[in-house]
Design an enzyme around this catalytic site. Structure first.
Site, PDB file in Angstrom:
ATOM      1  N   TYR A 248       6.708  -9.798   6.799  1.00  0.00           N
ATOM      2  CA  TYR A 248       6.744  -8.366   7.058  1.00  0.00           C
ATOM      3  C   TYR A 248       7.304  -8.096   8.447  1.00  0.00           C
ATOM      4  O   TYR A 248       7.241  -8.954   9.334  1.00  0.00           O
ATOM      5  CB  TYR A 248       5.338  -7.769   6.995  1.00  0.00           C
TER       6      TYR A 248
ATOM      7  N   ASP B 172       0.819  -1.203   0.000  1.00  0.00           N
ATOM      8  CA  ASP B 172       0.000   0.000   0.000  1.00  0.00           C
ATOM      9  C   ASP B 172       0.858   1.260   0.000  1.00  0.00           C
ATOM     10  O   ASP B 172       2.067   1.219   0.209  1.00  0.00           O
ATOM     11  CB  ASP B 172      -0.903   0.024   1.240  1.00  0.00           C
TER      12      ASP B 172
END
Length: 284
Positions: A124, A63
């Site tokens: 992540y 994003d």
């Protein structure tokens, strides 16, 4: 859908990283915002002196504002283009790309490779500090400041109730026709020597806003605003909870993407395209 490369083309794997602060995410936007995909495709077109734009497929579409250290993409190039430019492509990309995106490796991909569908996990990291003075100015673009003291043990206890295969609808922004069933393989917090809290979040795949929502829920536990059991109860409810805060993107970095052995790539790509359901759930 087949992962076979069209005749006359070569599939090329790119390993890359970027600082997401000034990008409107990975994917190209119709409105013309600056994106990672757009920058790399433009650079490829320039350095190969091509009239055509060769489209990238990426392991994880990050994003706006999210960083990547270990992103992976692939592109199918004509054999003639690859033969002419392969040995000089990496250095030429370094000269053409802006300073906030780098390609570190360019190589012909093994048979069956698909950067998105062949991946077996994405890892992540989310970084946050609870230091009362705030964030080190040199780290401000990569670390979130939480102005309440955080209990590491409570956050890890809350994380245990989220690991495994679940429907993460409560922690995802729903997309039409897409499943929210994911297998969360690892979710664990450590406090580094410099005091920064770092979450490792690994899953087979992630749905939109999933990591940032999970982190937001655990921060509420860590600062004492919610009990340890609360994130798992939200998960079990299966619907978006307005109390779950989606934390800011700049603390999030895609660290690594994992792939199976070369001989298993094609099978993994096929499996990943099957829409998942939980045991006992209705099909599709």
């Amino acid at each position: 859908m087949s992962d076979e490369v069209e005749p006359g083309f070569v599939r090329v794997r790119l390993d890359l990283s970027y600082d997401g602060r000034d990008f409107s995410g990975w994917a190209k936007q119709k409105q013309g915002q600056r994106t990672v995909q757009g920058e790399i495709e433009s650079a490829l077109r320039t350095v190969t002196r091509s009239q055509e734009t060769y489209e990238l497929t990426v392991a994880g579409r990050t994003d706006s504002g999210v960083h990547a250290r270990g992103q992976v993409a692939h592109v199918d190039l004509p054999e003639s283009v690859w033969a002419e430019h392969s040995d000089k492509l990496l250095r030429r990309l370094a000269g053409r790309l802006p300073h906030d995106v780098r390609v570190w490796k360019v190589a012909e991909a093994p048979a069956g490779f698909n950067a998105r569908f062949a991946a077996v996990w994405r890892r992540y990291a989310y970084r946050v500090t609870d230091h009362p003075g705030g964030v080190d100015p040199l780290l401000r673009g990569h670390v979130l400041w939480h102005d309440w003291e955080l209990d590491l043990d409570a956050m890890n206890a809350a994380a245990e109730g989220l690991v495994g295969e679940h429907d993460f609808a409560a922690y995802c922004k729903k997309r039409e026709g897409a499943t929210t069933i994911r297998t969360l393989q690892q979710l664990h917090w450590v406090r580094r020597d410099d005091g920064i809290l770092e979450a490792t979040v690994r899953a087979d795949a992630f749905c939109h806003n999933m990591v940032r929502s999970l982190v937001g829920a655990m921060l509420f536990v860590g600062d004492g605003h919610r009990p340890v059991e609360w994130p798992a109860k939200v998960l079990a409810a299966g619907v978006r909870d307005s109390a779950v805060h989606v934390v800011r993107p700049h603390g999030l970095t895609l660290e690594e993407v994992g792939y199976p052995a070369d001989e298993l790539l094609a099978a993994r790509s096929k499996e990943a395209r099957n829409k998942r359901t939980l045991p006992g759930a209705g099909c599709c």
